[in-house]
Design a protein around this motif. Sequence first.
Motif, PDB file in Angstrom:
ATOM      1  N   SER A   1       5.317  -5.635   1.077  1.00 38.37           N
ATOM      2  CA  SER A   1       6.748  -5.942   1.215  1.00 38.37           C
ATOM      3  C   SER A   1       7.405  -6.183  -0.133  1.00 38.37           C
ATOM      4  CB  SER A   1       6.939  -7.164   2.116  1.00 38.37           C
ATOM      5  OG  SER A   1       6.289  -8.299   1.560  1.00 38.37           O
ATOM      6  N   THR A   2       6.601  -6.483  -1.158  1.00 34.87           N
ATOM      7  CA  THR A   2       7.175  -6.790  -2.479  1.00 34.87           C
ATOM      8  C   THR A   2       6.516  -6.039  -3.632  1.00 34.87           C
ATOM      9  OG1 THR A   2       5.671  -8.687  -2.701  1.00 34.87           O
ATOM     10  CG2 THR A   2       7.868  -9.118  -1.779  1.00 34.87           C
ATOM     11  N   GLU A   3       5.341  -5.458  -3.409  1.00 29.93           N
ATOM     12  CA  GLU A   3       4.590  -4.848  -4.499  1.00 29.93           C
ATOM     13  C   GLU A   3       4.426  -3.343  -4.297  1.00 29.93           C
ATOM     14  OE1 GLU A   3       1.151  -7.657  -5.924  1.00 29.93           O
ATOM     15  OE2 GLU A   3       1.270  -7.762  -3.729  1.00 29.93           O
ATOM     16  N   THR A   4       4.183  -2.636  -5.405  1.00 29.96           N
ATOM     17  CA  THR A   4       3.807  -1.227  -5.356  1.00 29.96           C
ATOM     18  C   THR A   4       2.532  -1.053  -6.182  1.00 29.96           C
ATOM     19  OG1 THR A   4       5.189  -0.722  -7.289  1.00 29.96           O
ATOM     20  CG2 THR A   4       6.187  -0.412  -5.118  1.00 29.96           C
ATOM     21  N   ASN A   5       1.842   0.062  -5.921  1.00 30.82           N
ATOM     22  CA  ASN A   5       0.625   0.398  -6.667  1.00 30.82           C
ATOM     23  C   ASN A   5      -0.463  -0.670  -6.559  1.00 30.82           C
ATOM     24  OD1 ASN A   5       1.546   2.920  -7.620  1.00 30.82           O
ATOM     25  ND2 ASN A   5       2.741   1.883  -9.207  1.00 30.82           N
ATOM     26  N   VAL A   6      -0.673  -1.160  -5.349  1.00 29.42           N
ATOM     27  CA  VAL A   6      -1.774  -2.083  -5.089  1.00 29.42           C
ATOM     28  C   VAL A   6      -3.056  -1.266  -4.981  1.00 29.42           C
ATOM     29  CG1 VAL A   6      -2.698  -3.787  -3.474  1.00 29.42           C
ATOM     30  CG2 VAL A   6      -0.227  -3.661  -3.889  1.00 29.42           C
ATOM     31  N   SER A   7      -4.146  -1.779  -5.542  1.00 26.02           N
ATOM     32  CA  SER A   7      -5.406  -1.038  -5.557  1.00 26.02           C
ATOM     33  C   SER A   7      -6.094  -1.057  -4.198  1.00 26.02           C
ATOM     34  CB  SER A   7      -6.353  -1.619  -6.603  1.00 26.02           C
ATOM     35  OG  SER A   7      -6.842  -2.884  -6.185  1.00 26.02           O
ATOM     36  N   THR A   8      -6.927  -0.073  -3.964  1.00 31.09           N
ATOM     37  CA  THR A   8      -7.706   0.013  -2.724  1.00 31.09           C
ATOM     38  C   THR A   8      -8.617  -1.201  -2.575  1.00 31.09           C
ATOM     39  OG1 THR A   8      -7.675   2.422  -2.908  1.00 31.09           O
ATOM     40  CG2 THR A   8      -9.271   1.468  -1.396  1.00 31.09           C
ATOM     41  N   ILE A   9      -9.205  -1.654  -3.669  1.00 30.05           N
ATOM     42  CA  ILE A   9     -10.103  -2.824  -3.629  1.00 30.05           C
ATOM     43  C   ILE A   9      -9.355  -4.059  -3.153  1.00 30.05           C
ATOM     44  CG2 ILE A   9     -11.456  -4.404  -5.065  1.00 30.05           C
ATOM     45  CD1 ILE A   9     -12.232  -2.017  -6.795  1.00 30.05           C
ATOM     46  N   GLU A  10      -8.132  -4.242  -3.644  1.00 33.60           N
ATOM     47  CA  GLU A  10      -7.346  -5.407  -3.223  1.00 33.60           C
ATOM     48  C   GLU A  10      -6.981  -5.317  -1.751  1.00 33.60           C
ATOM     49  OE1 GLU A  10      -3.161  -7.739  -4.254  1.00 33.60           O
ATOM     50  OE2 GLU A  10      -3.997  -6.315  -5.710  1.00 33.60           O
ATOM     51  N   VAL A  11      -6.667  -4.109  -1.286  1.00 31.78           N
ATOM     52  CA  VAL A  11      -6.345  -3.917   0.131  1.00 31.78           C
ATOM     53  C   VAL A  11      -7.522  -4.355   1.004  1.00 31.78           C
ATOM     54  CG1 VAL A  11      -5.889  -2.190   1.926  1.00 31.78           C
ATOM     55  CG2 VAL A  11      -4.715  -2.042  -0.284  1.00 31.78           C
ATOM     56  N   ILE A  12      -8.700  -3.851   0.690  1.00 30.46           N
ATOM     57  CA  ILE A  12      -9.895  -4.160   1.477  1.00 30.46           C
ATOM     58  C   ILE A  12     -10.182  -5.660   1.463  1.00 30.46           C
ATOM     59  CG2 ILE A  12     -12.385  -3.804   1.653  1.00 30.46           C
ATOM     60  CD1 ILE A  12     -11.889  -1.004   0.395  1.00 30.46           C
ATOM     61  N   SER A  13     -10.137  -6.258   0.282  1.00 30.09           N
ATOM     62  CA  SER A  13     -10.429  -7.680   0.159  1.00 30.09           C
ATOM     63  C   SER A  13      -9.429  -8.528   0.948  1.00 30.09           C
ATOM     64  CB  SER A  13     -10.411  -8.088  -1.318  1.00 30.09           C
ATOM     65  OG  SER A  13     -10.582  -9.480  -1.462  1.00 30.09           O
ATOM     66  N   SER A  14      -8.146  -8.193   0.848  1.00 33.97           N
ATOM     67  CA  SER A  14      -7.102  -8.997   1.502  1.00 33.97           C
ATOM     68  C   SER A  14      -7.201  -8.904   3.020  1.00 33.97           C
ATOM     69  CB  SER A  14      -5.719  -8.528   1.042  1.00 33.97           C
ATOM     70  OG  SER A  14      -5.555  -8.731  -0.348  1.00 33.97           O
TER      71      SER A  14
ATOM     72  N   LEU B   1       0.557  -9.561   6.747  1.00 33.47           N
ATOM     73  CA  LEU B   1      -0.299  -9.041   5.685  1.00 33.47           C
ATOM     74  C   LEU B   1      -0.501  -7.552   5.979  1.00 33.47           C
ATOM     75  CD1 LEU B   1      -2.018  -9.717   3.165  1.00 33.47           C
ATOM     76  CD2 LEU B   1      -3.982  -9.870   4.714  1.00 33.47           C
ATOM     77  N   TYR B   2       0.192  -6.714   5.219  1.00 31.50           N
ATOM     78  CA  TYR B   2       0.076  -5.279   5.440  1.00 31.50           C
ATOM     79  C   TYR B   2       0.116  -4.527   4.115  1.00 31.50           C
ATOM     80  CZ  TYR B   2       5.066  -4.314   4.521  1.00 31.50           C
ATOM     81  OH  TYR B   2       6.292  -4.173   3.919  1.00 31.50           O
ATOM     82  N   PHE B   3      -0.400  -3.300   4.166  1.00 31.58           N
ATOM     83  CA  PHE B   3      -0.377  -2.402   3.017  1.00 31.58           C
ATOM     84  C   PHE B   3      -0.021  -1.005   3.512  1.00 31.58           C
ATOM     85  CE2 PHE B   3      -3.293  -5.820   2.073  1.00 31.58           C
ATOM     86  CZ  PHE B   3      -2.920  -6.206   0.791  1.00 31.58           C
ATOM     87  N   GLY B   4       0.941  -0.388   2.848  1.00 33.49           N
ATOM     88  CA  GLY B   4       1.369   0.959   3.227  1.00 33.49           C
ATOM     89  C   GLY B   4       0.951   1.979   2.188  1.00 33.49           C
ATOM     90  N   LYS B   5       0.813   3.215   2.627  1.00 34.19           N
ATOM     91  CA  LYS B   5       0.428   4.301   1.712  1.00 34.19           C
ATOM     92  C   LYS B   5       1.212   5.553   2.096  1.00 34.19           C
ATOM     93  CE  LYS B   5      -2.484   5.902  -1.515  1.00 34.19           C
ATOM     94  NZ  LYS B   5      -3.931   5.883  -1.283  1.00 34.19           N
ATOM     95  N   ILE B   6       1.964   6.092   1.137  1.00 31.02           N
ATOM     96  CA  ILE B   6       2.700   7.334   1.366  1.00 31.02           C
ATOM     97  C   ILE B   6       1.767   8.515   1.124  1.00 31.02           C
ATOM     98  CG2 ILE B   6       4.641   8.773   0.638  1.00 31.02           C
ATOM     99  CD1 ILE B   6       5.996   6.203  -0.381  1.00 31.02           C
ATOM    100  N   GLU B   7       1.791   9.463   2.043  1.00 32.85           N
ATOM    101  CA  GLU B   7       1.092  10.729   1.837  1.00 32.85           C
ATOM    102  C   GLU B   7       2.101  11.863   1.938  1.00 32.85           C
ATOM    103  OE1 GLU B   7      -3.500   9.861   3.246  1.00 32.85           O
ATOM    104  OE2 GLU B   7      -2.188  11.053   4.553  1.00 32.85           O
ATOM    105  N   HIS B   8       1.862  12.937   1.195  1.00 32.41           N
ATOM    106  CA  HIS B   8       2.840  14.023   1.132  1.00 32.41           C
ATOM    107  C   HIS B   8       2.360  15.339   1.714  1.00 32.41           C
ATOM    108  CE1 HIS B   8       5.740  11.705  -1.051  1.00 32.41           C
ATOM    109  NE2 HIS B   8       4.947  11.497  -2.078  1.00 32.41           N
ATOM    110  N   PHE B   9       1.125  15.397   2.180  1.00 29.43           N
ATOM    111  CA  PHE B   9       0.591  16.673   2.655  1.00 29.43           C
ATOM    112  C   PHE B   9      -0.116  16.495   3.993  1.00 29.43           C
ATOM    113  CE2 PHE B   9       0.560  16.583  -1.982  1.00 29.43           C
ATOM    114  CZ  PHE B   9       1.344  17.696  -2.277  1.00 29.43           C
TER     115      PHE B   9
END
Length: 308
Positions: free
Chosen positions: A58-71, A158-166
């Motif tokens: 909701s406030t950050e961009t470019n969060v790492s995959t490791i942080e996503v998994i841990s959180s 607590l959520y994380f989003g990921k944009i995909e283009h293809f």
Amino acid sequence: MPISKPHSSLAADNKGSCSNLAVYLEKENEELDKIISKSKSSSESLEIERRKQGFFTSTETNVSTIEVISSIDNNKKKLAANDAKYFAPTISFSANELNQIAFEATGKRDLQSVWDLNLIELEKYNTLIREYGRKVMDNYALNFNRQDKGISSGSDLLYFGKIEHFRKFKGTDQEVINGTEVSGAYKKGLQSHIHIIVSRKDKSQRLKLSPTCNEKNTSRKIGTNTYQVGFDRVNWINLNERSFDRNFNYKRQKREKFENQNILKNGTPLEKQELARRIENTESNKSINQLNAQNLNVRHSQSITRRR
């Protein structure tokens, strides 16, 4: 309409770690790495590197995959072993909707791919999609009707989003079945969409929140306290559709509206026939009005010419 699906999981079992899903969502960055390995210059490599997508909150961009998994994996207080630990909503768009987002970002229409966007244009395009994803998660939070418990926006989740283009063709796609495309080939046109990983528990870890529960909006009572539970998936889709139209100045046609699409797909034969008739009349009247306006402009131009 923007298709908002509150999946229980995606390519993973959501009763355990989200690691498989989070790593799976790195697939486009891995494809870009393959292109980088074949690039002919450092400037070309850098240009492609900057097209990679990180996770956002909701406030950050470019969060790492490791942080996503841990959180996500550590946000499971009092959840049993067989409880869902997270959910994986997806947000997809029609070709017309993606063209509108691209136009709002760049002033360009009818783009064939995100490769048609330079880095500055791509960043604007991504920013608009990301901000819309955040609005969708605000709607997601509100749709639980737990504002009295502190759930009033996506920032309470607590959520994380990921944009995909293809997107790639699958064996189940009609084009593959018909033999006009092969499984694994990239689909043409803009294909941008959003994947979300959202924890079953809110940030405070006090509440369990499930978008796949059967209750839509139920009033419960414990002692003298009355409270709402449930998640109305249809209402969430409608909220997201209205948010899209407002955010992107989108003039949605009647046929595109979710409520009408839902009737055309799931309604009774009589409901489908009546709606189709109303849509056809609306579109016919619109065409007549446009033609009359064009004729009026032509006559006006001819009148000016004669006076000269």
